[in-house]
Design a protein around this motif. Sequence first.
Motif, PDB file in Angstrom:
ATOM      1  N   TRP A 179      36.821  49.408  53.556  1.00 21.47           N
ATOM      2  CA  TRP A 179      36.919  48.135  52.832  1.00 21.47           C
ATOM      3  C   TRP A 179      38.149  48.119  51.922  1.00 21.47           C
ATOM      4  CZ3 TRP A 179      36.888  47.024  47.629  1.00 21.47           C
ATOM      5  CH2 TRP A 179      36.782  45.675  47.300  1.00 21.47           C
ATOM      6  N   LEU A 180      38.411  49.235  51.288  1.00 18.78           N
ATOM      7  CA  LEU A 180      39.565  49.332  50.386  1.00 18.78           C
ATOM      8  C   LEU A 180      40.873  49.206  51.161  1.00 18.78           C
ATOM      9  CD1 LEU A 180      39.901  49.775  47.344  1.00 18.78           C
ATOM     10  CD2 LEU A 180      40.229  52.190  47.825  1.00 18.78           C
ATOM     11  N   VAL A 181      40.968  49.844  52.307  1.00 17.40           N
ATOM     12  CA  VAL A 181      42.160  49.753  53.147  1.00 17.40           C
ATOM     13  C   VAL A 181      42.346  48.321  53.639  1.00 17.40           C
ATOM     14  CG1 VAL A 181      43.137  50.459  55.377  1.00 17.40           C
ATOM     15  CG2 VAL A 181      42.208  52.166  53.824  1.00 17.40           C
ATOM     16  N   CYS A 182      41.287  47.682  54.073  1.00 11.63           N
ATOM     17  CA  CYS A 182      41.384  46.295  54.550  1.00 11.63           C
ATOM     18  C   CYS A 182      41.797  45.352  53.419  1.00 11.63           C
ATOM     19  CB  CYS A 182      40.065  45.840  55.155  1.00 11.63           C
ATOM     20  SG  CYS A 182      39.722  46.593  56.749  1.00 11.63           S
ATOM     21  N   ALA A 183      41.283  45.556  52.237  1.00 13.20           N
ATOM     22  CA  ALA A 183      41.670  44.723  51.098  1.00 13.20           C
ATOM     23  C   ALA A 183      43.151  44.920  50.771  1.00 13.20           C
ATOM     24  CB  ALA A 183      40.804  45.052  49.884  1.00 13.20           C
ATOM     25  N   GLY A 184      43.616  46.159  50.794  1.00  9.77           N
ATOM     26  CA  GLY A 184      45.031  46.438  50.549  1.00  9.77           C
ATOM     27  C   GLY A 184      45.929  45.817  51.603  1.00  9.77           C
ATOM     28  N   LEU A 185      45.543  45.924  52.867  1.00 12.12           N
ATOM     29  CA  LEU A 185      46.335  45.316  53.940  1.00 12.12           C
ATOM     30  C   LEU A 185      46.325  43.793  53.842  1.00 12.12           C
ATOM     31  CD1 LEU A 185      45.426  47.556  57.004  1.00 12.12           C
ATOM     32  CD2 LEU A 185      47.586  47.476  55.757  1.00 12.12           C
ATOM     33  N   GLY A 186      45.213  43.237  53.419  1.00 11.63           N
ATOM     34  CA  GLY A 186      45.150  41.789  53.238  1.00 11.63           C
ATOM     35  C   GLY A 186      46.084  41.303  52.138  1.00 11.63           C
ATOM     36  N   ILE A 187      46.125  42.031  51.039  1.00 12.09           N
ATOM     37  CA  ILE A 187      47.035  41.670  49.946  1.00 12.09           C
ATOM     38  C   ILE A 187      48.486  41.831  50.399  1.00 12.09           C
ATOM     39  CG2 ILE A 187      47.824  42.368  47.656  1.00 12.09           C
ATOM     40  CD1 ILE A 187      44.873  43.056  47.051  1.00 12.09           C
ATOM     41  N   TYR A 188      48.789  42.895  51.130  1.00  8.49           N
ATOM     42  CA  TYR A 188      50.135  43.120  51.641  1.00  8.49           C
ATOM     43  C   TYR A 188      50.536  42.008  52.606  1.00  8.49           C
ATOM     44  CZ  TYR A 188      54.027  45.530  53.913  1.00  8.49           C
ATOM     45  OH  TYR A 188      55.245  45.859  54.425  1.00  8.49           O
ATOM     46  N   ALA A 189      49.638  41.609  53.490  1.00  8.38           N
ATOM     47  CA  ALA A 189      49.934  40.524  54.433  1.00  8.38           C
ATOM     48  C   ALA A 189      50.158  39.204  53.700  1.00  8.38           C
ATOM     49  CB  ALA A 189      48.790  40.382  55.443  1.00  8.38           C
ATOM     50  N   PHE A 190      49.407  38.962  52.631  1.00  8.56           N
ATOM     51  CA  PHE A 190      49.592  37.736  51.857  1.00  8.56           C
ATOM     52  C   PHE A 190      50.957  37.727  51.182  1.00  8.56           C
ATOM     53  CE2 PHE A 190      49.164  35.360  47.857  1.00  8.56           C
ATOM     54  CZ  PHE A 190      48.893  34.115  48.397  1.00  8.56           C
TER      55      PHE A 190
END
Length: 71
Positions: free
Chosen positions: A22-33
Amino acid sequence: MATQQPGFFYGGGFSILFFLIWLVCAGLGIYAFVLLVKLARRGIVALDLYNYAKNLEIRERYESANQKADL
């Protein structure tokens, strides 16, 4: 007598592996944004430059036509 759970991350249905994923997905989501915002800003600048060039081209064409008509 109630059974006690050993902890929040252990055996309670919420594992450490799930939390890390979940933490990795949240980080990747912020990076993609952030990348999406940068791309949008660059696209806006490119569109502004294109509009400026087109307006300059149109302005020169019609102003030169008016100057020829005045002669």
